[in-house]
Design a protein around this motif. Structure first.
Motif, PDB file in Angstrom:
ATOM      1  N   MET A 174       1.214  -1.413  -0.218  1.00  0.00           N
ATOM      2  CA  MET A 174      -0.194   0.027  -0.144  1.00  0.00           C
ATOM      3  C   MET A 174       0.543   1.310   0.055  1.00  0.00           C
ATOM      4  SD  MET A 174      -3.771  -1.402   2.697  1.00  0.00           S
ATOM      5  CE  MET A 174      -2.463  -0.297   3.167  1.00  0.00           C
ATOM      6  N   ARG A 175       1.161   2.177  -0.678  1.00  0.00           N
ATOM      7  CA  ARG A 175       2.030   2.767  -1.172  1.00  0.00           C
ATOM      8  C   ARG A 175       0.943   3.700  -0.685  1.00  0.00           C
ATOM      9  NH1 ARG A 175       4.743   3.548  -6.790  1.00  0.00           N
ATOM     10  NH2 ARG A 175       5.130   5.720  -5.438  1.00  0.00           N
ATOM     11  N   VAL A 176       2.345   5.162  -0.760  1.00  0.00           N
ATOM     12  CA  VAL A 176       1.631   6.670  -0.676  1.00  0.00           C
ATOM     13  C   VAL A 176       2.663   7.463  -1.012  1.00  0.00           C
ATOM     14  CG1 VAL A 176       1.024   8.420   0.998  1.00  0.00           C
ATOM     15  CG2 VAL A 176      -0.226   6.175   1.354  1.00  0.00           C
ATOM     16  N   LYS A 177       1.942   8.829  -1.679  1.00  0.00           N
ATOM     17  CA  LYS A 177       3.136   8.981  -2.525  1.00  0.00           C
ATOM     18  C   LYS A 177       3.443  10.788  -2.087  1.00  0.00           C
ATOM     19  CE  LYS A 177       5.118  10.606  -7.634  1.00  0.00           C
ATOM     20  NZ  LYS A 177       4.976  10.237  -8.685  1.00  0.00           N
ATOM     21  N   CYS A 178       3.771  11.199  -2.110  1.00  0.00           N
ATOM     22  CA  CYS A 178       3.580  13.399  -1.442  1.00  0.00           C
ATOM     23  C   CYS A 178       4.717  13.748  -2.315  1.00  0.00           C
ATOM     24  CB  CYS A 178       4.239  12.916  -0.400  1.00  0.00           C
ATOM     25  SG  CYS A 178       2.860  11.909   1.116  1.00  0.00           S
ATOM     26  N   LEU A 179       4.507  14.445  -2.837  1.00  0.00           N
ATOM     27  CA  LEU A 179       4.799  15.382  -3.865  1.00  0.00           C
ATOM     28  C   LEU A 179       5.496  16.648  -3.514  1.00  0.00           C
ATOM     29  CD1 LEU A 179       7.082  15.589  -6.863  1.00  0.00           C
ATOM     30  CD2 LEU A 179       4.041  15.613  -7.993  1.00  0.00           C
ATOM     31  N   PHE A 180       6.007  16.925  -3.063  1.00  0.00           N
ATOM     32  CA  PHE A 180       6.454  18.962  -2.691  1.00  0.00           C
ATOM     33  C   PHE A 180       7.744  19.215  -3.026  1.00  0.00           C
ATOM     34  CE2 PHE A 180       5.700  15.640   1.265  1.00  0.00           C
ATOM     35  CZ  PHE A 180       4.988  16.051   1.663  1.00  0.00           C
ATOM     36  N   ASP A 226      -0.950   8.242 -10.895  1.00  0.00           N
ATOM     37  CA  ASP A 226      -0.931   8.950  -9.374  1.00  0.00           C
ATOM     38  C   ASP A 226      -2.810   9.566  -9.675  1.00  0.00           C
ATOM     39  OD1 ASP A 226       1.924   8.503  -8.959  1.00  0.00           O
ATOM     40  OD2 ASP A 226       1.990  10.143  -9.491  1.00  0.00           O
ATOM     41  N   ILE A 227      -2.980   9.236  -8.217  1.00  0.00           N
ATOM     42  CA  ILE A 227      -4.305   9.757  -7.882  1.00  0.00           C
ATOM     43  C   ILE A 227      -4.022  11.250  -7.757  1.00  0.00           C
ATOM     44  CG2 ILE A 227      -6.211   9.924  -6.839  1.00  0.00           C
ATOM     45  CD1 ILE A 227      -5.955   6.674  -6.555  1.00  0.00           C
ATOM     46  N   ALA A 228      -4.128  11.768  -7.719  1.00  0.00           N
ATOM     47  CA  ALA A 228      -2.991  13.393  -7.817  1.00  0.00           C
ATOM     48  C   ALA A 228      -4.410  13.902  -6.532  1.00  0.00           C
ATOM     49  CB  ALA A 228      -3.476  14.293  -8.527  1.00  0.00           C
ATOM     50  N   VAL A 229      -3.992  14.211  -5.185  1.00  0.00           N
ATOM     51  CA  VAL A 229      -4.463  15.202  -4.538  1.00  0.00           C
ATOM     52  C   VAL A 229      -3.481  16.614  -3.896  1.00  0.00           C
ATOM     53  CG1 VAL A 229      -5.257  14.981  -2.201  1.00  0.00           C
ATOM     54  CG2 VAL A 229      -5.433  12.914  -3.382  1.00  0.00           C
ATOM     55  N   ILE A 230      -4.490  17.524  -4.514  1.00  0.00           N
ATOM     56  CA  ILE A 230      -3.703  18.749  -5.126  1.00  0.00           C
ATOM     57  C   ILE A 230      -4.672  19.071  -2.827  1.00  0.00           C
ATOM     58  CG2 ILE A 230      -3.463  21.315  -5.728  1.00  0.00           C
ATOM     59  CD1 ILE A 230      -2.087  18.410  -7.492  1.00  0.00           C
ATOM     60  N   LEU A 231      -2.870  20.198  -2.754  1.00  0.00           N
ATOM     61  CA  LEU A 231      -3.868  20.694  -1.878  1.00  0.00           C
ATOM     62  C   LEU A 231      -3.687  21.629  -1.946  1.00  0.00           C
ATOM     63  CD1 LEU A 231      -2.603  18.259   0.062  1.00  0.00           C
ATOM     64  CD2 LEU A 231      -2.561  19.427   2.132  1.00  0.00           C
ATOM     65  N   ASP A 232      -4.785  22.602  -1.611  1.00  0.00           N
ATOM     66  CA  ASP A 232      -5.034  24.403  -2.237  1.00  0.00           C
ATOM     67  C   ASP A 232      -6.032  24.754  -1.244  1.00  0.00           C
ATOM     68  OD1 ASP A 232      -4.701  25.353  -5.142  1.00  0.00           O
ATOM     69  OD2 ASP A 232      -6.759  25.613  -4.225  1.00  0.00           O
ATOM     70  N   ASP A 288      -6.367   0.209  -4.652  1.00  0.00           N
ATOM     71  CA  ASP A 288      -6.258   0.579  -6.393  1.00  0.00           C
ATOM     72  C   ASP A 288      -5.150  -0.141  -6.644  1.00  0.00           C
ATOM     73  OD1 ASP A 288      -6.397   0.575  -9.281  1.00  0.00           O
ATOM     74  OD2 ASP A 288      -7.368   2.751  -8.784  1.00  0.00           O
ATOM     75  N   PRO A 289      -4.910  -1.339  -7.176  1.00  0.00           N
ATOM     76  CA  PRO A 289      -3.627  -1.647  -7.246  1.00  0.00           C
ATOM     77  C   PRO A 289      -2.963  -0.801  -8.533  1.00  0.00           C
ATOM     78  CG  PRO A 289      -5.524  -3.190  -7.819  1.00  0.00           C
ATOM     79  CD  PRO A 289      -5.651  -2.252  -7.071  1.00  0.00           C
ATOM     80  N   GLY A 290      -3.496  -0.464  -9.193  1.00  0.00           N
ATOM     81  CA  GLY A 290      -2.984  -0.072 -10.243  1.00  0.00           C
ATOM     82  C   GLY A 290      -2.626   1.743 -10.397  1.00  0.00           C
ATOM     83  N   ARG A 291      -3.142   1.917  -9.061  1.00  0.00           N
ATOM     84  CA  ARG A 291      -2.733   3.757  -8.694  1.00  0.00           C
ATOM     85  C   ARG A 291      -2.061   3.993  -7.792  1.00  0.00           C
ATOM     86  NH1 ARG A 291      -7.422   7.475 -10.749  1.00  0.00           N
ATOM     87  NH2 ARG A 291      -6.037   8.488 -11.006  1.00  0.00           N
ATOM     88  N   THR A 292      -1.869   5.027  -7.129  1.00  0.00           N
ATOM     89  CA  THR A 292      -1.327   5.636  -6.692  1.00  0.00           C
ATOM     90  C   THR A 292      -2.012   6.719  -5.918  1.00  0.00           C
ATOM     91  OG1 THR A 292       0.824   3.773  -6.814  1.00  0.00           O
ATOM     92  CG2 THR A 292       0.669   5.390  -5.315  1.00  0.00           C
TER      93      THR A 292
END
Length: 155
Positions: free
Chosen positions: A1-7, A66-72, A93-97
């Motif tokens: 179960m991956r979670v990615k953060c892009l900063f 990527d499921i883009a969760v944009i902080l705004d 969802d195994p195909g998306r992060t």
């Protein structure tokens, strides 16, 4: 179960680095966490040019899956239990992060906002982007704790 953060940018203040690392460590017990820090645009640039350059870098760094969760600040506020339910669904969802994105101090471009699967606000107030990183990591840890039935969150 991956979670990615892009900063965008590095945490400059030691107290922000310490707080962020605290939650990164705790969150790592639940998810494989990938943190990507992009170089912020040169400080000599005007704010709009900084926002444009950082926006292009963010869009380049986002994977199409990527499921883009944009902080705004214009985004939707989510109670912690709703964020937890979303995080559970996204990580199954195994195909998306799920990829949580925090821009630089001048915010996001319209192009970045359009790429969002979800525009997410940590409240109606405007927060320093370094503090947002700590707050986001805490909320992700809280969501993971809720999903595991741990007593961290109190309703």
């Amino acid at each position: 179960m991956r979670v990615k953060c892009l900063f965008v940018g590095k945490l400059k203040e030691p107290f922000f680095r310490d707080a962020a690392e605290h939650y990164v460590k705790k969150l790592g017990h639940f998810h494989k966490l990938e943190i990507v820090e992009l170089k912020d645009a040169p400080s000599k640039l005007p704010p709009e040019e900084k926002r444009q350059r950082e926006g292009r870098a963010l869009l380049d760094a986002l994977d199409p899956k990527d499921i883009a969760v944009i902080l705004d600040e214009r985004g939707k506020e989510l109670p912690s239990r709703t964020l937890a339910a979303n995080l559970q669904r996204w990580t199954e969802d195994p195909g998306r992060t799920p990829c949580f994105v925090i821009g630089g101090p001048f915010g996001h471009t319209d192009e970045v906002r359009k790429r969002a699967d979800l525009l997410f606000a940590l409240g109606k107030a405007t927060w320093p982007h370094e503090l947002c990183r700590v707050m986001l990591l805490e909320q992700l840890y809280r969501a993971a704790s809720i999903n595991r039935g741990l007593p961290y969150h109190h309703d």
